[in-house]
Design a protein around this motif. Sequence first.
Motif, PDB file in Angstrom:
ATOM      1  N   ASP A  42       0.855  -1.301   0.118  1.00 42.28           N
ATOM      2  CA  ASP A  42       0.271  -0.209  -0.040  1.00 42.28           C
ATOM      3  C   ASP A  42       1.327   0.909   0.175  1.00 42.28           C
ATOM      4  O   ASP A  42       2.189   0.923   1.023  1.00 42.28           O
ATOM      5  N   GLY A  60      -4.306   2.310   3.001  1.00 39.84           N
ATOM      6  CA  GLY A  60      -4.783   0.884   2.250  1.00 39.84           C
ATOM      7  C   GLY A  60      -6.014   0.913   2.312  1.00 39.84           C
ATOM      8  O   GLY A  60      -6.662  -0.108   1.914  1.00 39.84           O
ATOM      9  N   LYS A  65      -7.156   4.642  -0.859  1.00 32.16           N
ATOM     10  CA  LYS A  65      -6.467   4.423  -2.076  1.00 32.16           C
ATOM     11  C   LYS A  65      -6.929   4.945  -3.586  1.00 32.16           C
ATOM     12  O   LYS A  65      -6.198   5.089  -4.363  1.00 32.16           O
TER      13      LYS A  65
END
Length: 190
Positions: A42, A60, A65
């Motif tokens: 991540d 994450g 994201k």
Amino acid sequence: MSFDWNQHAVAADFFKFENPGDNIAGTITAITTQSWPDGKVDPQLHLHTDDGHEIAVTCGQIQLKTKLVSAAPNVGDHVSLTHTHSENRAGGKTLKHFDVQVTPAGGAVQPQAAPAPAPAAPPTPAPASAAQPAAQQDPWAGQPAAPAAPAAPADGLAEQVRKLAGSGFSDQQIADFLKIDVAQVAAAKA
């Protein structure tokens, strides 16, 4: 060859989005990755917060994201990340929703893309011909099967790949981050 110190940046503290309304804002001092024991990678933003602290934010959560990939912030940009609400999903899972604002160094705010409406049921995988980025799938459902042949990337995916590559991420890191095959990364960069 110069040494990339950003790969080893360490923040004094970490920030976790626990409750709706949690917010962190600051200037990006480094962009690194966080590798997990299961092989997942991540992005991690290192921030000098507006109140003067050095904080690391591991990005994450799939919604966070996805929005950061769309905005593609760079070192020196100012970001404001807010956990807006949580959505209960099938199997006892929770999807956290975020508001992401990026102000480029010396520039105007880049508003995030309009969020897609949340599906009532877990998403079903798109056929291989749809070339939809797998990053929109539930990250806890496991890795999607690699396509038999790399499909031509959708324009949005190609743009995300180019932005991540321009930020210094390797093809493997981009593939892991977007949950696509390395061959699709190479096709998107071509």
